[in-house]
Design an enzyme around this catalytic site. Structure first.
Site, PDB file in Angstrom:
ATOM      1  NE  ARG A  20      -2.158  -1.568   3.361  1.00 48.13           N
ATOM      2  CZ  ARG A  20      -2.998  -1.070   4.973  1.00 48.13           C
ATOM      3  NH1 ARG A  20      -3.684   0.132   4.838  1.00 48.13           N
ATOM      4  NH2 ARG A  20      -1.955  -1.025   5.444  1.00 48.13           N
ATOM      5  CG  ASN A  38      -4.595  -4.717   3.185  1.00 49.67           C
ATOM      6  OD1 ASN A  38      -3.083  -4.580   2.137  1.00 49.67           O
ATOM      7  ND2 ASN A  38      -3.583  -4.742   4.787  1.00 49.67           N
TER       8      ASN A  38
END
Length: 91
Positions: A20, A38
């Site tokens: 990320r 996620n």
């Protein structure tokens, strides 16, 4: 400059490897707006908007991600623009 939106699901070893944060950095480098988060099943989801040429480069990066990740597959869907103002990391 025409902008497009892609929803990208990245599969493989992509959680717990800095995916990320690396996505945020790459998106900012390419002037991509949107979000990355996620998913409960271990995948990473990205909603991304930007110019066509920038998006092509971003998608190419998503196919491998950071060196710590092991991307096995990406799924891409085109969607309507959400007009994000910046790129952020979701939970």
């Amino acid at each position: 400059m025409e902008k497009i939106r892609k929803e990208i699901t990245v599969k493989g070893r992509v959680q717990g490897v800095g995916f990320r944060m690396s996505t945020l950095l790459e998106a900012n480098r390419l002037h991509i707006k949107g979000e990355v988060k996620n998913l409960p099943n271990g995948d990473v989801w990205i909603g991304a908007e930007g110019a066509v040429s920038d998006m092509e480069q971003f998608i190419a990066w998503c196919r491998h991600g950071p060196s710590t990740a092991r991307v096995t597959e990406i799924l891409i869907v085109t969607g309507p623009l959400q007009y994000y103002e910046f790129f952020n990391i979701g939970r």
